[in-house]
Design an enzyme around this catalytic site. Structure first.
Site, PDB file in Angstrom:
ATOM      1  N   TYR A 137      -4.253  -6.996   0.288  1.00 59.64           N
ATOM      2  CA  TYR A 137      -3.536  -6.769   1.533  1.00 59.64           C
ATOM      3  C   TYR A 137      -4.266  -7.584   2.591  1.00 59.64           C
ATOM      4  O   TYR A 137      -5.491  -7.451   2.734  1.00 59.64           O
ATOM      5  CB  TYR A 137      -3.589  -5.298   1.950  1.00 59.64           C
ATOM      6  N   ASP A 160       5.045  -6.182   0.959  1.00 58.57           N
ATOM      7  CA  ASP A 160       6.186  -5.319   1.271  1.00 58.57           C
ATOM      8  C   ASP A 160       5.829  -4.123   2.139  1.00 58.57           C
ATOM      9  O   ASP A 160       6.667  -3.260   2.387  1.00 58.57           O
ATOM     10  CB  ASP A 160       6.869  -4.830  -0.018  1.00 58.57           C
ATOM     11  N   HIS A 163       7.748  -1.195  -3.466  1.00 58.95           N
ATOM     12  CA  HIS A 163       6.529  -0.410  -3.272  1.00 58.95           C
ATOM     13  C   HIS A 163       6.691   1.020  -3.805  1.00 58.95           C
ATOM     14  O   HIS A 163       6.159   1.973  -3.238  1.00 58.95           O
ATOM     15  CB  HIS A 163       6.124  -0.388  -1.799  1.00 58.95           C
TER      16      HIS A 163
END
Length: 469
Positions: free
Chosen positions: A237, A265, A349
């Protein structure tokens, strides 16, 4: 230097915050605002023993990495801090009734069985974090139901004596067309966390994608691998503090990670109400607390300010293969191909970010209809979300996926004390389902699976009329 309970309890505010972890007392006042999960996570343990909260999500190595030596204030006997009025945050993390003994692994016949056991035995905060979806959880449910809308079209009289389930994921062999999706804070399910997943992956011949929010450092996870040939990929991330992302990539590369999976996402965290409601109950006595669950407290550092240029940045940083996780439309699948990534993950996700986002399987059908050249190009296509049966796996492969990812099932199979053995049994169940259904379909290898073996007409009705690429 010995510290008394009375002295620790005096430092119970943002202005002066001390915590005890395994008998060591730390002044974490200056660390509050830089804590990735937010200050409130620490403040709810201010002036108390934080060992339970810390151990549930972190490995011991993290203390030395996160806190300077000057934060140490002394030692205390943990028994001195024990109190009948334990903080509710700690109480919420306790196991369920000891009388509820987990069933023997041999009695668990499918992945749904593991989920039922996990719900009974996981701590309440862990179950809420793992299982919750966003808003009304429509996307979470529809991701699974999408597979149920597809019918198989078996071929008969094929004389199938053996089947070969091996797949190639970014050039690395996997014994199944399945990989471990990045799942954060696996220590909530079992003390060995991601290390147990790594050991099971090695023994079962699978690829593991290590979560950005892994409760174990990658170096320790790599030590749990059974062979130097075992493949671990690193999820990324992008952090608001870009230097931390640089450090993570370099550290992963040094540890032996073989690819970087950028998750895109969740630029913000979805509204996971089960998770947030539990936290409200835990912090009911704190007038300053907000209803922020585990998900939001672990994702405060994610940057929403990234675009396709992030791929240029990552290529300057590493030569490892790059996969984009979180593609939810054929348009973005084409853009990813044009940007030269080695793989994409069709994912919403797990229904945990934007509710009513379409199922990943529907996105795969979009690609088949509007950009079929992507199916057999040099960019691999992965699918995750809602997969619970061997037939689900084979449907995705037949429609053009390279492999599929499972997330929650691996966490559930760790729980109830099963650990590595639970993961391996779950994979044995899934493997048997894949192998037997390959025989039913009349194929000996995954490469023999064809789209005409799947009747997708009921799901194809949900495709939009046209797409401009």
């Amino acid at each position: 230097m010995k510290v008394s309970r009375k002295e620790i309890e005096q430092h119970n505010s943002r202005r002066s915050c001390w915590v005890a972890i395994h008998g060591a007392v730390y002044d974490v006042t200056d660390f509050l605002d830089s804590h990735p999960g937010g200050a409130q996570v620490i403040l709810r343990c201010a002036g108390r023993d934080a060992t339970g909260d810390f151990d549930s999500v972190h490995s011991p190595e993290l203390l030395a990495e996160a806190l300077p030596e000057t934060a140490w204030r002394g030692q205390i006997d943990p028994a001195e801090l024990a109190a009948p009025n334990a903080h509710p945050a700690v109480a919420s993390g306790q196991q369920k009734s000891a009388g509820d003994v987990p069933p023997p692994l041999r009695s668990l016949l499918n992945l749904h069985d593991f989920e039922e056991v996990a719900q009974r035995h996981l701590p309440a905060n862990a179950w809420a974090y793992y299982s919750s979806g966003a808003d009304d959880e429509i996307s979470k449910r529809q991701s699974a139901r999408a597979y149920q809308k597809l019918s198989l079209r078996p071929r008969i009289l094929r004389n199938i004596s053996t089947v070969d389930t091996t797949a190639s994921i970014l050039g690395y062999t996997s014994s199944l067309p399945v990989y471990m999706s990045p799942v954060g804070i696996a220590k909530l399910a079992h003390p060995d966390g991601e290390c147990a997943l790594a050991a099971a992956a090695g023994k079962e011949g699978l690829v593991q994608v290590l979560a950005n929010s892994s409760s174990m450092p990658i170096e320790r996870v790599v030590q749990s691998c059974i062979s130097p040939d075992q493949s671990i990929f690193q999820q990324l991330y992008v952090n608001r503090d870009i230097s931390k992302s640089v450090d993570l990539v370099r550290r992963a590369e040094a540890a032996g990670a073989r690819a970087i999976w950028i998750t895109v996402d969740s630029p913000v965290v979805g509204k996971r109400e089960m998770d947030e409601r539990l936290n409200l109950a835990v912090t009911a006595s704190d007038s300053d607390a907000q209803g922020v669950g585990v998900a939001k407290t672990t994702a405060n550092s994610i940057s929403p300010f990234i675009d396709w240029s992030i791929l240029s940045w990552i290529r300057q940083l590493t030569s490892l293969p790059v996969v984009i996780k979180g593609i939810q439309s054929v348009e973005d699948a084409v853009l990813a191909y044009q940007h030269g990534v080695q793989g994409i993950v069709l994912s919403n996700h797990g229904g945990r970010s934007q509710d009513t986002a379409q199922s990943p399987l529907l996105t795969l059908l979009e690609i088949r209809k509007f950009a079929p050249f992507l199916i057999n190009c040099n960019m691999q296509i992965f699918v995750d979300g809602g997969i619970r049966r061997g037939t689900d796996v084979l449907k995705a492969i037949a429609l053009g996926a390279t492999a599929v990812g499972l997330g929650r099932p691996f966490l559930f199979s760790l729980s109830a004390g099963y650990g590595e053995d639970g993961v391996r049994h779950m994979l044995a169940v899934l493997r048997q389902e894949i192998e037997s259904n390959m025989v039913f379909l009349g194929v000996t290898t995954l490469g023999e699976l064809r789209p005409e073996m799947v009747n997708a007409s009921r799901l194809e009705r949900d495709l939009i009329g046209s797409v401009k690429l």
